[in-house]
Write a protein that holds these residues in place. Structure first.
Motif, short mmCIF file in Angstrom:
data_model
loop_
_atom_site.label_atom_id
_atom_site.label_comp_id
_atom_site.label_asym_id
_atom_site.label_seq_id
_atom_site.Cartn_x
_atom_site.Cartn_y
_atom_site.Cartn_z
N GLY A 8 0.83 -1.20 0.00
CA GLY A 8 0.00 0.00 0.00
C GLY A 8 0.85 1.24 0.00
N ARG A 9 0.26 2.36 -0.35
CA ARG A 9 0.97 3.63 -0.35
C ARG A 9 1.26 4.08 1.08
N ALA A 10 2.12 5.08 1.21
CA ALA A 10 2.40 5.66 2.52
C ALA A 10 1.11 6.18 3.14
N GLY A 11 0.89 5.87 4.39
CA GLY A 11 -0.31 6.33 5.08
C GLY A 11 -1.54 5.49 4.84
N SER A 12 -1.39 4.35 4.15
CA SER A 12 -2.57 3.53 3.84
C SER A 12 -2.89 2.50 4.92
#
Length: 231
Positions: A8-12
């Motif tokens: 997942g992306r950063a902060g996901s």
């Protein structure tokens, strides 16, 4: 052994997913095989706080937040591997300086700049990086020979490779049998981890890394051979 990638992306929510899994396992059984969260050295305290805050528990025994080096210390306590005293960065700097001075007549480039401010620290950083990526004096000489075939043996790069190969070989020879080099902890860990009760049967989460060095990949491979699951 099972291997799972949490993507997942950063902060996901990847770190949250790790903490949720650890918290669930702790609440189901406070005792049992270790739950190891492997993080970069600088993130270990922050992750310990996050684990306690997330689970709401006053303390935990089963869960361990460890960096690669802290994991090495724990395994060495169980399985041995670092009986000789470690040499610190200051000690290595002193040894490197002495080696450069002793070899000054043979060094093509470093003998002329050894007294410059910060030079020994730069050599030390280069050697640390060589160890992390598994490069040996022989590797440097192979590259130097390739440059010499191209007529570039006397270039700045060629001279640096020549001098670094000498210093790296002398340093490894000096430390061998006297001290344990902390740069080699992960290499020793890879060899010793099979004897670790902490890691055998554990569930491991590796979180917060931008990437891994070859030394770290080797440790992860050794973990996968004896752990219950790696995430």
């Amino acid at each position: 052994m099972s291997l799972r990638f949490i993507l997942g992306r950063a902060g996901s929510g990847k770190t949250r997913a790790c903490l949720e899994a650890v918290g669930k396992a702790l609440k189901e059984s406070p005792q049992g095989p270790a739950l190891i969260i492997l993080v970069p050295e600088q993130a270990s305290f922050q992750m310990e706080q996050a684990l306690l805050n997330f689970t709401g528990l006053p303390g935990v025994q089963r869960a361990q937040v460890l960096s690669f080096r802290r994991l090495a210390y724990r395994v060495f306590q169980e399985a041995g591997g670092a009986a000789r005293p470690p040499i610190g960065d200051l000690g290595k700097l002193m040894v490197i300086r002495a080696l450069v001075q002793r070899r000054s007549g043979e060094l093509r480039l470093f003998g002329r700049v050894a007294d410059r401010s910060g030079f020994i620290q730069e050599v030390h950083r280069s050697i640390t990086e060589f160890h992390a990526y598994g490069h040996t004096p022989a590797d440097l000489r192979i590259r130097l020979e390739a440059l010499e075939r191209e007529g570039l043996g006397d270039s700045t790069l060629g001279c640096k490779l020549h001098d670094l190969a000498i210093i790296l070989e002398d340093l490894d020879g000096y430390l061998r049998g006297r001290f344990t080099d902390p740069d080699q902890y992960l290499t020793i860990l890879t060899d010793r981890i099979s004897g670790s009760r902490l890691v055998r049967g554990a569930t491991v989460w590796a979180d917060g890394f931008a990437g891994f060095t070859p030394q770290e990949f080797a440790v992860l491979g050794a973990i996968m051979r004896i752990a219950e699951a790696v995430n």
